[in-house]
Design a protein around this motif. Structure first.
Motif, PDB file in Angstrom:
ATOM      1  N   ILE A 163       5.420 -12.871  -1.641  1.00 46.54           N
ATOM      2  CA  ILE A 163       5.856 -13.980  -0.791  1.00 46.54           C
ATOM      3  C   ILE A 163       7.324 -13.809  -0.429  1.00 46.54           C
ATOM      4  O   ILE A 163       7.738 -14.005   0.730  1.00 46.54           O
ATOM      5  N   ILE A 164       8.132 -13.426  -1.406  1.00 47.39           N
ATOM      6  CA  ILE A 164       9.564 -13.221  -1.162  1.00 47.39           C
ATOM      7  C   ILE A 164       9.778 -12.132  -0.116  1.00 47.39           C
ATOM      8  O   ILE A 164      10.571 -12.300   0.820  1.00 47.39           O
ATOM      9  N   GLU A 165       9.079 -11.005  -0.272  1.00 46.35           N
ATOM     10  CA  GLU A 165       9.248  -9.911   0.690  1.00 46.35           C
ATOM     11  C   GLU A 165       8.752 -10.312   2.077  1.00 46.35           C
ATOM     12  O   GLU A 165       9.359  -9.957   3.086  1.00 46.35           O
ATOM     13  N   ILE A 401      -7.917   0.409   0.031  1.00 45.37           N
ATOM     14  CA  ILE A 401      -7.144   1.229  -0.908  1.00 45.37           C
ATOM     15  C   ILE A 401      -5.713   1.411  -0.398  1.00 45.37           C
ATOM     16  O   ILE A 401      -4.747   1.228  -1.139  1.00 45.37           O
ATOM     17  N   GLY A 402      -5.595   1.759   0.886  1.00 45.06           N
ATOM     18  CA  GLY A 402      -4.276   1.992   1.452  1.00 45.06           C
ATOM     19  C   GLY A 402      -3.403   0.754   1.409  1.00 45.06           C
ATOM     20  O   GLY A 402      -2.212   0.834   1.094  1.00 45.06           O
ATOM     21  N   ARG A 403      -3.986  -0.401   1.713  1.00 42.09           N
ATOM     22  CA  ARG A 403      -3.213  -1.639   1.691  1.00 42.09           C
ATOM     23  C   ARG A 403      -2.756  -1.969   0.275  1.00 42.09           C
ATOM     24  O   ARG A 403      -1.613  -2.394   0.059  1.00 42.09           O
ATOM     25  N   LEU A 408       2.248  -2.293  -3.260  1.00 42.80           N
ATOM     26  CA  LEU A 408       3.050  -2.014  -4.445  1.00 42.80           C
ATOM     27  C   LEU A 408       4.479  -1.653  -4.066  1.00 42.80           C
ATOM     28  O   LEU A 408       5.391  -1.775  -4.885  1.00 42.80           O
ATOM     29  N   ARG A 409       4.668  -1.203  -2.823  1.00 42.14           N
ATOM     30  CA  ARG A 409       6.008  -0.908  -2.290  1.00 42.14           C
ATOM     31  C   ARG A 409       6.108  -1.508  -0.883  1.00 42.14           C
ATOM     32  O   ARG A 409       6.370  -0.821   0.089  1.00 42.14           O
ATOM     33  N   ILE A 414       5.352  -1.480   4.271  1.00 41.31           N
ATOM     34  CA  ILE A 414       4.721  -2.466   5.158  1.00 41.31           C
ATOM     35  C   ILE A 414       5.765  -3.118   6.054  1.00 41.31           C
ATOM     36  O   ILE A 414       5.788  -2.905   7.262  1.00 41.31           O
ATOM     37  N   TYR A 415       6.660  -3.917   5.460  1.00 38.89           N
ATOM     38  CA  TYR A 415       7.552  -4.732   6.286  1.00 38.89           C
ATOM     39  C   TYR A 415       8.608  -3.911   7.015  1.00 38.89           C
ATOM     40  O   TYR A 415       8.875  -4.157   8.195  1.00 38.89           O
ATOM     41  N   GLY A 416       9.204  -2.931   6.333  1.00 43.11           N
ATOM     42  CA  GLY A 416      10.188  -2.077   7.010  1.00 43.11           C
ATOM     43  C   GLY A 416       9.607  -1.362   8.215  1.00 43.11           C
ATOM     44  O   GLY A 416      10.135  -1.461   9.332  1.00 43.11           O
TER      45      GLY A 416
END
Length: 601
Positions: A163-165, A401-403, A408-409, A414-416
């Motif tokens: 949630i923070i990310e 699996i990929g998601r 985990l990072r 994801i977001y970057g």
């Protein structure tokens, strides 16, 4: 009319024309977006988050603490209010006396806030500081939930971090100075390009949002990646077996059979000549066979772990023995294939079969007693959801699996990338490792559930035994000489967990190595790069902390150390074996056909 007026009218005309074109593109992209979302096939909601029981238990624990110690809540709230008021006061002060170049705070630790506006602009500075304050408050609240069971606490911490990310100001256009500056510089073109990237990613994944990490058009299998010469020498419904063309006049008598994980494609070990482990092994004078696994579809739904062992591991070993005219091979297993290699070795031991002379394990878990960062995903609510989805599809699809791995990072995977692609309108980079990372594989449904339930959840292999092929397979049955390569910062197969499994193996000859870096870079670490070193310690009696405390650090790659270990176990020199000379006709040139099949998402 002056020349200036003419230029102004021309510029204005050009801007209007550009705006009209962009509006037309927005309309077209909006229609494509609506179309792809309308065709999206819904999946089991349990794959998206924990059931409500976790939050209910957390709320109950938190409320219990408040009742027992109400002062603690007031203390937390006052600290939060105090920091929030201070953030506002700093913003107010900056508005009346704007800073002339204040030094960045926290920016050396968090690349998201590298833009000077995060510190020099009162609005962005306040947004950043309040976000960091909120994040700290949430994390502290989770850590102080002392009445929660440890597993629940780990899961709550993980989902709180997600949630923070997700709520980082960089993820939203009005609070991302980089994206706003780019939009102004490009007259909004960056946003149009970003929308195109978003729609394209959704279309490529049947409505599931999977951020494209690499420019797929920049790579060609067999062209500029996976180029080491060889031939597919055998094929069945589960795998293609590639025999690589020798580059030396003589080779070691005992061949190597390498089993990569079937969660991803094998060519992580053959991205390009400069960092190809496959090419390097061949150049050291070994006959090398590598398995390329099938990308599962619905027809593979009932394939289980026993099929991977029988039709994959045992068949590849027998084929290599027949081709080379030998009675033994040296086997290598990477990640889940290393786990399955250990199962295979237990089976061979119980059958009295000595076909494997030595085993090498790359980042291999065999004792799942500590689930580490995968704890959030290995509880019954998630695995129940996977099992229900698998029952419907027959597959564990690659995007699940990929998601999971990406979350985990999530900041980096994801977001970057999403910000760069969807808000900045950038084309994904031409990066071979990220291309491979996005080239995932579906897993047969039955095998996936066996792995999740029997190995990951119940830890049967390291416990009472894993029932397969009429045998109860146990970790202590792994008795061949072995070398285990693990990676210091690996978050998928943590080196300490790998160490615990190796300790329980029955072999009298064990070599354990910890390479610097992570799950991929620690393995794909060619000597020529002189990048990551490694640790060794022959004493495996103590726990992992004791092992590392007594370990010796060595500069450079572990590859030459492995070769020095493997050489005396590889027999005499014999004339190099040309592909096809054994009588088996080559079926296709490397990298083969199975590796080219894209996952059915």
């Amino acid at each position: 009319m002056t020349t200036g007026d003419g230029l102004s009218k021309a510029a204005n005309s050009e801007s209007i024309e550009k705006l009209a074109k962009n509006m037309a593109r927005v309309e077209e992209l909006s229609k494509r977006l609506a179309d792809v979302m309308a065709q999206k096939v819904p999946h089991n909601p349990a794959l998206d988050g924990p059931n409500q029981e976790l939050y209910a238990r957390a709320a109950t624990a938190y409320w219990s603490q408040i009742m027992q110690n109400p002062a603690k809540l007031l203390e937390q709230q006052i600290a939060f209010w105090g920091k929030s008021v201070l953030n506002f006061a700093e913003a107010q002060q900056a508005l009346t006396a704007p800073p002339e170049g204040s030094e960045a705070q926290d920016n050396d630790r968090d690349r998201r806030f590298a833009n000077p506006l995060w510190d020099n602009n009162p609005y962005f500075h306040f947004v950043k500081q309040q976000y960091l304050t909120n994040a700290e408050t949430i994390r502290n609240a989770v850590q102080e939930a002392v009445e929660l069971e440890e597993t629940d606490k780990k899961r709550l911490a993980y989902f709180a971090d997600q949630i923070i990310e997700m709520m980082a100001p960089t993820n939203f256009l009005p609070t991302n100075p980089d994206a706003l500056e780019r939009a102004v510089e490009t007259e909004g073109q960056s946003l149009i390009d970003g929308l195109e990237n978003l729609v394209s990613d959704l279309e490529a994944n049947n409505g599931e949002l999977v951020v494209r990490l690499a420019d797929e058009s920049a790579f060609e299998l067999g062209g500029n990646i996976a180029t080491t010469p060889g031939e597919v020498i055998y094929r069945n419904r589960l795998m293609e077996l590639i025999q690589y063309t020798p580059t030396t006049e003589t080779v070691h008598e005992t061949p190597i059979v390498l089993f990569p994980p079937w969660i991803n494609k094998y060519y992580i070990l053959d991205l390009k000549a400069q960092n190809s482990l496959i090419k390097w092994v061949v150049d050291q004078g070994y006959t090398l066979f590598v398995v390329s696994w099938v990308n599962a579809d619905e027809s593979h739904a009932e394939i289980g772990m026993e099929d991977y062992i029988q039709e994959g591991f045992l068949t590849a070993i027998e084929t290599a023995k027949d081709i080379c005219g030998v009675s033994q091979v040296n086997a290598v297993g990477y990640c889940i294939a290393g786990t399955t290699l250990a199962l295979t070795l237990s089976l061979l031991k119980q059958r009295g079969d000595k076909s494997v002379k030595s085993a090498t394990f790359f980042t291999t878990l065999t004792d799942f007693g500590d689930q580490g960062e995968f704890t959030p995903f290995l509880q019954d609510d998630f695995v129940d959801g996977i099992e229900a989805q698998v029952a419907e599809d027959g597959l564990l699809r690659s995007w699940v699996i990929g998601r999971t791995m990406s979350f985990l990072r999530s900041k980096d995977l994801i977001y970057g990338p999403a910000v760069k692609s969807y808000m900045m309108g950038e084309t994904p980079p031409a990066f071979d490792l990220l291309y491979w990372n996005g080239d995932g594989a579906n897993l047969p449904g039955r095998m996936a559930i066996q792995y999740l339930r029997g190995l990951c959840q119940r830890n049967e292999f390291a416990g009472e035994g894993f029932e397969l092929l009429g045998h109860r397979l146990r970790l202590r049955d792994v008795e061949v000489p072995l070398m285990a390569i693990t990676c210091e910062t690996d978050h998928i197969a943590r080196w300490k967990d790998c160490y615990r499994g190796v300790q329980q193996m029955g072999s009298r000859s064990k070599t354990f190595v910890v390479s610097q870096s992570g799950h991929i870079a620690g393995i794909v670490n060619p000597p020529s790069k002189k990048k990551y070193g490694h640790y060794t310690n022959p004493d495996l009696k103590g726990d992992s902390d004791a092992w590392m405390a007594g370990a010796e650090f060595h500069e450079g790659s572990w590859w030459p150390r492995w070769q020095a270990w493997l050489k005396p176990r590889s027999g005499k020199q014999v004339p190099a074996r040309e592909v096809g000379e054994s009588g088996l006709e080559p079926l296709a040139p490397a990298p083969g056909t199975y590796v080219r099949v894209k996952a059915n998402r």
